[in-house]
Design an enzyme around this catalytic site. Structure first.
Site, short mmCIF file in Angstrom:
data_model
loop_
_atom_site.label_atom_id
_atom_site.label_comp_id
_atom_site.label_asym_id
_atom_site.label_seq_id
_atom_site.Cartn_x
_atom_site.Cartn_y
_atom_site.Cartn_z
N ASN A 111 -11.04 -0.85 2.00
CA ASN A 111 -10.21 -2.05 1.90
C ASN A 111 -9.96 -2.56 3.32
O ASN A 111 -9.26 -1.92 4.10
CB ASN A 111 -8.88 -1.68 1.22
CG ASN A 111 -7.93 -2.85 1.10
OD1 ASN A 111 -8.24 -3.96 1.53
ND2 ASN A 111 -6.77 -2.60 0.55
N LEU A 165 0.79 -1.23 0.00
CA LEU A 165 0.00 0.00 0.00
C LEU A 165 0.82 1.29 0.00
O LEU A 165 0.49 2.25 0.68
CB LEU A 165 -1.01 -0.02 1.15
CG LEU A 165 -2.08 -1.09 0.89
CD1 LEU A 165 -2.59 -1.69 2.16
CD2 LEU A 165 -3.24 -0.51 0.09
N GLY A 209 -9.63 -11.15 -12.21
CA GLY A 209 -9.30 -11.87 -13.45
C GLY A 209 -10.10 -11.46 -14.66
O GLY A 209 -10.01 -12.12 -15.70
N CYS A 230 -6.16 -4.88 6.01
CA CYS A 230 -5.01 -4.58 6.86
C CYS A 230 -4.94 -5.60 7.99
O CYS A 230 -5.91 -5.81 8.70
CB CYS A 230 -5.14 -3.18 7.47
SG CYS A 230 -3.88 -2.84 8.70
N ASN A 250 -10.08 4.43 -2.60
CA ASN A 250 -9.96 3.16 -1.90
C ASN A 250 -9.24 3.48 -0.59
O ASN A 250 -8.17 4.07 -0.59
CB ASN A 250 -9.17 2.19 -2.79
CG ASN A 250 -8.95 0.83 -2.16
OD1 ASN A 250 -8.03 0.64 -1.37
ND2 ASN A 250 -9.78 -0.12 -2.52
N LYS A 255 -14.83 -3.67 0.30
CA LYS A 255 -14.17 -4.65 -0.56
C LYS A 255 -13.80 -5.89 0.26
O LYS A 255 -13.04 -5.80 1.21
CB LYS A 255 -12.93 -4.02 -1.18
CG LYS A 255 -12.27 -4.90 -2.20
CD LYS A 255 -11.32 -4.07 -3.04
CE LYS A 255 -10.58 -4.90 -4.05
NZ LYS A 255 -9.62 -4.09 -4.79
N THR A 262 -5.56 -6.47 -13.01
CA THR A 262 -4.31 -6.95 -13.62
C THR A 262 -4.34 -6.91 -15.15
O THR A 262 -3.28 -6.74 -15.78
CB THR A 262 -4.04 -8.37 -13.09
OG1 THR A 262 -3.94 -8.27 -11.66
CG2 THR A 262 -2.77 -8.97 -13.63
C1 LIG Z 1 -0.31 -4.30 -8.00
C2 LIG Z 1 -1.65 -4.38 -7.31
C3 LIG Z 1 -1.96 -3.44 -6.32
C4 LIG Z 1 -3.19 -3.50 -5.66
N1 LIG Z 1 -3.49 -2.55 -4.72
C5 LIG Z 1 -4.71 -2.56 -4.13
C6 LIG Z 1 -5.09 -1.53 -3.21
O1 LIG Z 1 -4.33 -0.57 -2.96
N2 LIG Z 1 -6.31 -1.61 -2.62
C7 LIG Z 1 -7.18 -2.63 -2.89
O2 LIG Z 1 -8.27 -2.66 -2.34
N3 LIG Z 1 -6.87 -3.59 -3.79
C8 LIG Z 1 -5.66 -3.58 -4.40
N4 LIG Z 1 -5.35 -4.56 -5.33
C9 LIG Z 1 -6.33 -5.60 -5.65
C10 LIG Z 1 -7.11 -5.27 -6.92
O3 LIG Z 1 -7.83 -4.08 -6.80
C11 LIG Z 1 -8.07 -6.40 -7.30
O4 LIG Z 1 -9.01 -6.58 -6.26
C12 LIG Z 1 -7.35 -7.72 -7.53
O5 LIG Z 1 -6.15 -7.50 -8.21
C13 LIG Z 1 -8.19 -8.73 -8.32
O6 LIG Z 1 -8.54 -8.25 -9.58
P1 LIG Z 1 -7.73 -8.56 -10.94
O7 LIG Z 1 -7.53 -10.05 -11.00
O8 LIG Z 1 -8.57 -8.01 -12.03
O9 LIG Z 1 -6.42 -7.86 -10.80
C14 LIG Z 1 -4.12 -4.52 -5.99
C15 LIG Z 1 -3.79 -5.45 -6.99
C16 LIG Z 1 -2.57 -5.39 -7.66
C17 LIG Z 1 -2.27 -6.40 -8.73
#
Ligand SMILES: Cc1cc2nc3c(=O)[nH]c(=O)nc-3n(C[C@H](O)[C@H](O)[C@H](O)COP(=O)(O)O)c2cc1C
Ligand SMILES: Cc1cc2nc3c(=O)[nH]c(=O)nc-3n(C[C@H](O)[C@H](O)[C@H](O)COP(=O)(O)OP(=O)(O)OC[C@H]3O[C@@H](n4cnc5c(N)ncnc54)[C@H](O)[C@@H]3O)c2cc1C
Ligand code: FES
Lengths: 311, 249
Positions: free
Chosen positions: A134, A80, A252, A137, A106, A173, A274
């Site tokens: 979020n 974070l 995904g 933590c 967020n 979330k 992603t």
């Molecule tokens: C590099 C990275 C940083 C992330 N940072 C946060 C974040 O700061 N807060 C949060 O709630 N989720 C964070 N996530 C989670 C994503 O928002 C998402 O819930 C998760 O990657 C699943 O979705 P996806 O498969 O489409 O990536 C992060 C994910 C990635 C890959």
């Protein structure tokens, strides 16, 4: 002159306190503060922009290496890193198209009171569209378990944010790293959440046989990408059965077909994470493809499709 | 064999030539992210490569195949459509000064464009350290592209050769310390050595880093390093080229 029946599909979606031109949001942490992607498409075209997780004070995040690629996915332990709420409001928010596309913050904090303080700071800004909480933590007081894994604590955080958020919609979330995601979903909905976001990353690990070390300095990290889509879809479906508030699906999703699958399972909207790394214009091309795909399936509005999965 | 497909068994280098993307603003030292359709859903990230040359006939990348993505790129067929985004990051400083370019292995890639675009190429000196045979790299190409510059190479056949090469580098940096500029690109241990030598001799030096990239555009925060203020900065968007005295390595 006889009027023609409209044949163009309409991807608009209505959420508590938010009217979106389409259901496509960015997922927090994968789209920076939005501006990083401004040269790859029109930010105004997006349904909503969810920015990198913010804390009250800036955070440096974890030590390197903090990303690793895995088959059809990636692990991250960014920890974070963020510029803090003050700099976000001053430097980033003004440059985002907040008047045409809702900007969603967020939030990340380590106790309910701090969550409240952060929510108040963000909600006080009229340019803020909504707040996404979020709850991942690890809470030291509760033995290192994340808030999101304990229904009582997740509910307490939700209440604190709702109390501080005024009329801004609040989404919570959820983490998939629990035995039964519906228990937390219900607790958070009862505590007043307006919407739920499903899911955050799955706890994972990668090792390097050559160096005999973990690939992440943090040893474990969050798994995301196409690899987690089946888990995310299952969570969205289960949570939609369990609560009456809108669910935003994430995990995904990498094309418009994935989007419609999540809507079919019950989601109101989705977030693209992603997949933005796979191509920096992914989220924009999904926005363009969605109405065409809806048309192809004879789906005029997302309300027609939502939750119609036959099981 | 100049700048062509060369196979040495264990790892091999090859040039990937792409259509001219028509970029009007780019600087030597900048890079692109590349994906081949064969990455599919399995390989998530694009792969980062320095712009080796960019002329109206096309964009050339010089790649060392060392893993899943670069291997797939090496198997690309003529006419394949790849996804490329760039030019990314910032490039090397171009100054009207005596400039020393230090390349380690495939780190030679950005120096072709650099030398070719320099207004005073007679002030350039290139030192190239390599482990694979010299003909594996686009070294001849550098010499023929910019005949005015001074070039030398060093073949590191065994680890015992390394101190000799580093001594040569140290002396060259010392010679550029007062009014010159030092640029380096190569493996991190090499860059670390250059950083120390530049500090010792008080030379102005720029280093091009090769951290793993998730997004390439500053969004994922996966590629960061610490600057001397202790802050994490993204290598992809704040770099990949940094003044050596401004970062920790
Ligand atoms: C590099 C990275 C940083 C992330 N940072 C946060 C974040 O700061 N807060 C949060 O709630 N989720 C964070 N996530 C989670 C994503 O928002 C998402 O819930 C998760 O990657 C699943 O979705 P996806 O498969 O489409 O990536 C992060 C994910 C990635 C890959
Ligand atoms: C700004 C920048 C410019 C670059 N320019 C060039 C270039 O011009 N030519 C070139 O051949 N390479 C260049 N690289 C390195 C290149 O990005 C990696 O070699 C490539 O991503 C490896 O991908 P892979 O799928 O083949 O390896 P993977 O299968 O992902 O990994 C295989 C092995 O390669 C190592 N590796 C992975 N990523 C990197 C990396 N970024 N740097 C070094 N080693 C890595 C891994 O640690 C592992 O041991 C550059 C990197 C950056 C960040
Ligand atoms: S690669 Fe994503 S921030 Fe640098």
């Amino acid at each position: 002159m006889a009027s023609k029946t409209p044949t163009i599909s309409d991807p608009r979606v209505s959420l508590p306190g938010l009217d979106l031109k389409n259901p496509i949001m960015t997922a927090s942490g994968t789209f920076g503060y939005g501006l990083e992607y401004a040269s790859f498409g029109k930010l105004e075209d997006l349904g909503a922009i969810v920015v990198k997780g913010l804390s009250l004070k800036p955070r440096a995040g974890n030590t390197m290496p903090r990303i690793a690629e895995t088959p059809c996915g990636m692990l991250n332990a960014i920890g974070l890193q963020n510029i803090g709420v003050e700099r976000f409001l001053e430097e980033k928010l003004p440059a985002l198209p907040h008047d045409t596309t809702p900007v969603i913050a967020n939030l990340y904090a380590c106790d309910a009171a701090e969550f409240g303080e952060l929510a108040a700071a963000l909600a006080a800004d009229e340019r803020m569209g909504a707040l996404e909480v979020n709850v991942s933590c690890p809470n030291v007081a509760a033995g290192g378990q994340a808030f999101g894994q304990d229904p009582k604590q997740a509910a307490a955080v939700t209440r604190a944010v709702k109390d501080a958020a005024g009329d801004k919609p609040v989404m919570v979330k959820l983490s998939p790293n629990v035995a039964d995601i519906t228990t937390v979903a219900k607790a958070v909905a009862d505590a007043g959440a307006d919407m739920l976001t499903c899911i955050n990353t799955l706890l994972g690990m990668a090792v390097d046989l050559k160096t005999r070390r973990p690939r992440l300095a943090n040893v474990v990290g969050g798994l995301s990408g196409p690899a987690i889509k089946p888990v995310a879809l299952r969570c969205v479906w289960q949570v939609c059965q369990a609560v009456d508030i809108p669910v935003i699906g994430v995990g995904g999703i990498s094309n418009a077909t994935d989007v419609l699958e999540f809507i079919l399972a019950g989601a109101h909207a989705v977030q693209i994470g992603t997949a933005n790394f796979m191509r920096p214009d992914t989220v924009f091309s999904i926005v363009n493809e969605l109405p065409i795909l809806m048309n192809g399936y004879g789906v005029m509005t997302l309300d027609d499709l939502r939750g119609t999965l036959e099981t | 064999m100049p700048f062509g497909q060369t196979s040495t068994g264990v790892t091999h280098c090859f040039a990937l030539r792409l259509e001219d993307p028509g970029w009007s603003h780019w600087r030597p030292g900048q890079f692109v992210m590349v994906r081949h359709p064969s990455f599919g859903l399995e390989l998530i990230w694009g792969r980062a490569f320095s712009i080796s040359r960019l002329v109206s006939s096309g964009l050339s990348l010089f790649i060392q195949a060392q893993g899943r993505g670069s291997e797939r790129l090496s198997a690309a067929n003529p006419g394949d459509k790849v996804t490329v985004w760039g030019p990314l990051g910032n490039g090397f400083a171009i100054q009207d000064k005596r400039t020393l370019m230090l390349a380690g292995g495939v780190g030679i890639a950005p120096f072709l464009a650099y030398a070719e675009n320099h207004p005073t190429p007679h002030k350039l000196e290139l030192i190239f350290g390599h482990r694979l045979p010299l003909e594996t790299y686009p070294f001849d190409n550098a010499k023929t592209l910019v005949p005015e510059m001074t070039v030398s190479s060093f073949h590191e056949r065994s680890p015992e050769d390394l101190p000799v090469f580093l001594e040569m580098v140290d002396e060259a940096i010392m010679n550029h310390a007062t009014s010159g500029l030092v640029l380096a690109c190569g493996p991190t241990p090499f860059l670390r050595a250059v950083k120390q030598m530049a500090a010792k001799h008080g030379a102005m030096a720029q280093l091009s880093l090769e951290n793993k990239m998730g997004c390439g555009v500053g969004a994922c925060l996966g590629c960061v390093i610490k600057d001397t203020k202790g802050e994490n900065v993204q290598v992809c968007s704040k770099g990949p080229v940094f003044w050596s005295h401004k970062i920790e390595l």
